[in-house]
Design a protein around this motif. Structure first.
Motif, short mmCIF file in Angstrom:
data_model
loop_
_atom_site.label_atom_id
_atom_site.label_comp_id
_atom_site.label_asym_id
_atom_site.label_seq_id
_atom_site.Cartn_x
_atom_site.Cartn_y
_atom_site.Cartn_z
N SER A 122 0.83 -1.21 0.00
CA SER A 122 0.00 0.00 0.00
C SER A 122 0.86 1.26 0.00
CB SER A 122 -0.94 -0.01 1.20
OG SER A 122 -0.19 -0.08 2.41
N VAL A 123 2.03 1.19 0.64
CA VAL A 123 2.99 2.30 0.64
C VAL A 123 4.22 1.83 -0.13
CG1 VAL A 123 4.38 3.86 2.03
CG2 VAL A 123 2.14 3.12 2.86
N LEU A 124 4.42 2.36 -1.33
CA LEU A 124 5.53 1.93 -2.17
C LEU A 124 6.82 2.59 -1.72
CD1 LEU A 124 3.80 2.15 -5.66
CD2 LEU A 124 4.13 0.13 -4.24
N PRO A 125 7.89 1.84 -1.56
CA PRO A 125 9.17 2.42 -1.12
C PRO A 125 9.94 3.03 -2.29
CG PRO A 125 9.38 0.04 -1.31
CD PRO A 125 7.95 0.36 -1.64
N ILE A 126 9.46 4.14 -2.80
CA ILE A 126 10.08 4.76 -3.97
C ILE A 126 10.35 6.25 -3.76
CG2 ILE A 126 9.12 3.11 -5.63
CD1 ILE A 126 6.86 5.09 -6.16
N SER A 127 10.34 6.70 -2.52
CA SER A 127 10.54 8.13 -2.27
C SER A 127 12.00 8.55 -2.43
CB SER A 127 10.04 8.48 -0.87
OG SER A 127 10.75 7.77 0.11
N GLN A 441 12.70 -2.81 -0.20
CA GLN A 441 13.35 -1.92 -1.14
C GLN A 441 13.30 -2.55 -2.53
OE1 GLN A 441 17.27 -0.92 0.28
NE2 GLN A 441 16.53 -0.40 2.33
N ILE A 442 13.23 -1.70 -3.56
CA ILE A 442 13.13 -2.14 -4.94
C ILE A 442 14.44 -1.81 -5.65
CG2 ILE A 442 11.88 -1.90 -7.11
CD1 ILE A 442 9.44 -1.05 -5.49
N VAL A 443 14.99 -2.80 -6.37
CA VAL A 443 16.24 -2.63 -7.12
C VAL A 443 15.93 -2.83 -8.60
CG1 VAL A 443 18.65 -3.30 -7.33
CG2 VAL A 443 17.47 -3.57 -5.14
N ALA A 444 16.41 -1.92 -9.43
CA ALA A 444 16.19 -1.98 -10.88
C ALA A 444 17.54 -1.99 -11.58
CB ALA A 444 15.35 -0.80 -11.36
#
Length: 603
Positions: A122-127, A441-444
């Motif tokens: 619901s809260v995306l870690p992308i800030s 955390q998201i890694v691209a």
């Protein structure tokens, strides 16, 4: 209230009065006093067991209310009515308090369960984001260890970089970079269950396993390319495409290859695979490249995707002669299905095709896909698809030509594949996407050689947060580096002093015995020859007589004239013999024989 009513709160042997009781002078005050003692005792008695979080304000107000009527003097009936009202109020308050405590206990248990579960999407870690820039070409493989402490990236530049979040600072440099497979592109990187091993899948025909520090552990066998039957070879005979660890058995993994086979390996046996799955196809020749492979989450199934557009499922324990389920035309024929993933309950399966589609399947009914997401561009054969930690979202990357737009992370609803959110990353394709459940955390991994880590300081844990604000260590005053080489004077031969110390006597004797160190000339051999050299024996003496005689090639006139000057100065043979009787030399001045004969003929 009399003593019998008060005695029910105590054991039967406690507080019994004797048969001969004294007369009571003032019964009403004693009743009031007994009621006051009962209320005080009830306040100290437990009302429930287990975990309690009482509402102190309600309980205090109720207690004070119960104490106030006892202080008001009135007649007996009015006092008893007021006390009954207080008792009912206390009971209601205690019941309400129990309900509140049970409700709060349930909420606490739900909160504990939520904290133990995976993070919510619901809260995306992308800030916030950090950029890891070490590769010079496309990042085609990434992996995070189970604890989330280290990240491994591999790319088309043949390099594999090891990143430690706790050891990095704001310069974001890897602690190790190497080329484990020579001049072969990296296609897949996978951490083992315990995080102590890394499976490396590259463009060569054999898999490799390294430890978490970048040291090689195992190098697996390559098969014989001249054997037609794939079941008889000891390994793959063509480039690898994908691989995966078993979800529960830590010493088992699988690999797929363009040779059309899926092989199951044991970590300890590097000479030969444990089992072979020959991927069935209707293509001409009976072979097609296997572009993706994975285990189901429960470890019961092995899913493989072929270049002919099919997806096949095999039981992980065998037999492997025939697939249990085969999806014909799962994706467009001739395209590379780059990724397959299962949900945690192994009920759903998602495939990422090279035909710019993402398809959601029900593993119990594979006739038709549940949902299809189209126009999800794919330009690389390593583009993956993943579930979010709570499996509410499905993430994948989009491809774009360089400087013609922005590559994006597409987040879709896991029920119907509707696009929920897109995140623009860079002006290049997004090839790999990771979302770690512990780090949140998201890694691209991108085609421009950068890896971007997205996080939110409020909902993310450790990972990029450890190094995002860690400044580099300040250099001390005496800590400096010189780019040019440093030459010490006494290292040069001209400045060396003769070592006359007695302690080096043995060292000098040892150097004297070394012919190279002492520059000793080569001594002649005695006895039989050695190392292609002829010794001084009878054979050597015999061979000296077979030296080449070049007197026949010498000019005889030149050989005689070299003695002319010596003969004139010191004549010894012919001239002294004719000195007395023939003082004048008589020379034949006639021409040569041939010319003399010609003169005679003319006459």
């Amino acid at each position: 209230m009399d003593d019998s009513d008060f005695a029910k709160y105590f054991p039967s042997s406690f507080g019994k009065s004797s048969s001969s009781s004294k007369p009571k002078a003032k019964p009403e005050p004693r009743k009031a006093q007994a009621d006051d003692g009962m209320d005080a005792l009830r306040a100290f008695m437990p009302t429930s067991f287990g975990k309690q979080k009482p509402a102190r304000s309600n309980y205090t107000s109720a207690t004070s209310a119960s104490q106030e009527p006892s202080k008001q003097p009135a007649d007996q009936d009015q006092e008893i009515d007021s006390k009954d009202a207080v008792k009912s109020q206390i009971k209601d308050t205690i019941a309400a308090k129990d309900r509140d405590s049970e409700h709060k206990d349930d909420e606490d248990e739900e909160d504990d369960d939520d904290s133990a579960d995976t993070p919510s999407s619901s809260v995306l870690p992308i800030s916030h984001e950090i950029t890891l820039n070490e590769h010079s070409k496309t990042i085609s493989a990434m992996a995070l260890d189970p604890a989330g402490a280290r990240l491994v990236t591999g790319g088309y530049d043949f390099n594999v970089c090891f990143w430690d979040f706790a050891g990095m600072d704001t310069r974001f440099r890897p602690f190790r970079s190497m080329e484990p497979c020579g001049a072969h592109q990296i296609h897949e990187l996978k951490y083992s269950l315990t995080g102590d091993k890394i499976l490396i899948i590259s463009g060569e025909a054999k898999a490799r396993i390294y430890d978490r520090n970048g040291m090689e552990i195992a190098d697996y066998q390559k098969g014989d390319p001249y054997i037609r039957d794939l079941r008889l070879t000891s390994g793959h005979v063509a480039a690898l495409t994908s691989g995966a660890w078993h979800p529960y058995t830590k010493d088992r993994f699988i690999t797929s290859s363009t040779d059309g086979s899926i092989r199951l390996w044991d970590v300890e046996n590097t000479r030969k695979q444990a089992d072979v799955i020959a991927y069935k196809t209707k293509e001409r020749g009976g072979r097609t490249a296997v572009t993706a492979v994975t285990y189901s989450s429960d470890g019961r199934l092995i899913a493989g995707a072929g270049a002919d557009g099919t997806v096949s499922l095999y039981p992980s324990n065998g037999p492997f002669l025939r697939a249990t389920h085969t999806i014909e035309n799962a994706h467009v024929k001739g395209t590379e299905t780059s990724s397959i993933i299962f949900s945690r309950d192994s009920q759903r399966m998602v495939t990422r095709g090279g035909d710019d589609t993402v398809k959601l399947w029900d593993a119990r009914n594979l006739k038709h896909p549940l949902s299809i997401a189209e126009d999800v561009a794919s330009l690389n054969s390593e583009v993956n698809v993943i579930f979010s930690p709570d499996e509410r979202l499905i993430l994948t990357g989009t491809g774009v030509k360089k400087n013609e737009g922005y590559g994006k992370i597409v987040m879709m609803n896991s029920e119907n594949l509707e696009v929920v959110r897109t995140v623009s990353v860079s002006q290049s394709s997004v090839v790999r996407v990771l979302w770690h459940d512990k780090l949140n955390q998201i890694v691209a991994g991108n085609a421009d050689g950068t890896a971007r880590v997205y996080y939110d300081p409020d909902v993310s844990n450790k990972g990029a947060k450890l190094c995002a604000t860690k400044t580099p260590k300040k250099r001390a005053v005496d800590d400096y580096e010189i780019d040019r080489p440093i030459i010490t004077p006494h290292a040069l031969r001209m400045f060396k002093e003769d070592n006359t110390m007695v302690s080096n006597k043995r060292k000098l004797e040892k150097m004297r015995k070394d012919p190279k160190a002492s520059h000793r000339p080569e001594m002649p051999l005695s006895g039989p020859g050695k190392a292609g050299k002829v010794g001084t024996n009878m054979t050597h003496q015999a061979l000296t007589g077979f030296t080449r005689d070049d007197t026949r090639e010498e000019d005889p006139r030149a050989a005689l004239l070299k003695y002319a000057e010596m003969t004139e100065k010191d004549p010894q043979w012919i001239t002294p013999a004719y000195k007395k009787n023939q003082p004048k030399a008589v020379y034949d001045d006639r021409p040569d024989g041939d010319e003399h004969r010609e003169l005679k003929r003319k006459k």
